[in-house]
Design an enzyme around this catalytic site. Structure first.
Site, PDB file in Angstrom:
ATOM      1  N   LYS A  83     -18.678  14.664  -4.633  1.00  0.00           N
ATOM      2  CA  LYS A  83     -17.857  15.233  -5.709  1.00  0.00           C
ATOM      3  C   LYS A  83     -17.023  16.375  -5.137  1.00  0.00           C
ATOM      4  CE  LYS A  83     -18.702  16.209 -10.581  1.00  0.00           C
ATOM      5  NZ  LYS A  83     -19.681  16.789 -11.484  1.00  0.00           N
TER       6      LYS A  83
HETATM    7  C1  E4P Z   1     -19.537  16.275 -14.803  1.00  0.00           C
HETATM    8  O1  E4P Z   1     -19.128  15.709 -13.831  1.00  0.00           O
HETATM    9  C2  E4P Z   1     -19.057  17.598 -15.205  1.00  0.00           C
HETATM   10  O2  E4P Z   1     -19.348  18.540 -14.234  1.00  0.00           O
HETATM   11  C3  E4P Z   1     -19.665  17.952 -16.542  1.00  0.00           C
HETATM   12  O3  E4P Z   1     -19.492  16.855 -17.415  1.00  0.00           O
HETATM   13  C4  E4P Z   1     -19.087  19.219 -17.139  1.00  0.00           C
HETATM   14  O4  E4P Z   1     -19.588  19.371 -18.447  1.00  0.00           O
HETATM   15  P1  E4P Z   1     -19.493  20.752 -19.250  1.00  0.00           P
HETATM   16  O5  E4P Z   1     -18.056  21.041 -19.489  1.00  0.00           O
HETATM   17  O6  E4P Z   1     -20.249  20.495 -20.513  1.00  0.00           O
HETATM   18  O7  E4P Z   1     -20.131  21.790 -18.368  1.00  0.00           O
END
Ligand code: E4P
Length: 218
Positions: A83
């Site tokens: 990522k």
């Molecule tokens: C996933 O890849 C993201 O990091 C996550 O969905 C972020 O979610 P949030 O905005 O609720 O922290």
């Protein structure tokens, strides 16, 4: 639409994997902090219970360091998906990792133009954040619609839309309606997808009536 669990909680992931409900997992530094676990150790455990992609986010922001961290993370298991932040350095690393055959997830996407660049960089997934746009009174679902339109205009794009920052059951059904390829969802929201008051009420009635028949199936 593929469903990914958005968590680093191994207990929740194992329970969802047992139910056969998830196609992968996404983590981020905040979720790792919340889990209270060592990053590499918890990733190894997650990869042991989930066959699909498990997103592991780099903490570095410059190309050289990102590549070094990516090598360490990719070594944990074959289903690790690296990522990367949606920055110039992150995109450069995405291009290099994609050429090496590594799965990539470009995160923190807030515009269709950013998503286009992630696709250009050969990302396996791009993660547009729905809830965080809603948080600042913008329409997060509109972002998913825009990216779907842009990607559909260019059939050569192979990057999948991985709708992220989903907070509600409605978010999930809406991104599916739009045609997102995948959605990453907190475990409690995944479990809420099954709930409907009429399902509950209907089952109660059926069970009551069945008991009145005095019959047994086995
Ligand atoms: C996933 O890849 C993201 O990091 C996550 O969905 C972020 O979610 P949030 O905005 O609720 O922290």
């Amino acid at each position: 639409m593929k469903l990914f669990a958005d968590t680093a909680d191994i207990g929740a992931i194992s329970a969802l994997a047992d139910l056969g409900l998830i196609d992968g997992v996404t983590t981020n530094p905040s979720l790792v902090m919340k889990s209270g676990r060592g990053f590499k150790e918890v990733l190894k455990e997650i990869c042991g219970v989930v066959d699909g992609p498990v997103s592991a986010e780099v903490a570095a922001t410059d190309f050289e360091q990102i590549m070094k961290e990516a090598a360490v993370l990719a070594d944990i298991a074959p289903n690790i998906c690296i990522k990367l932040p949606l920055t110039l350095e992150g995109l450069k690393a995405c291009r290099a990792l994609s050429r090496e055959g590594c799965k990539t997830n470009v995160t923190l996407c807030f515009s269709a133009s950013q998503a286009l660049l992630a696709a250009k960089a050969g990302a396996t997934y791009v993660s547009p954040f729905v809830g965080r746009l809603d948080d600042i009174n913008q329409d997060g679902l509109e972002l998913i619609r825009d990216i779907r339109t842009v990607f559909d205009n260019y059939p050569a794009i192979e990057t999948e839309i991985l709708a992220a920052s989903l907070r509600t059951v409605n978010h999930v059904s809406e991104v599916a309606r739009i045609g997102s390829d995948a959605a990453t969802i907190p475990p409690d929201t995944i479990l809420k997808l099954v709930e409907h008051p009429l399902t509950k009420k209907g089952l109660e009635t059926f069970l009551d009536d069945w008991a009145k028949t005095g019959q047994k199936i086995i």
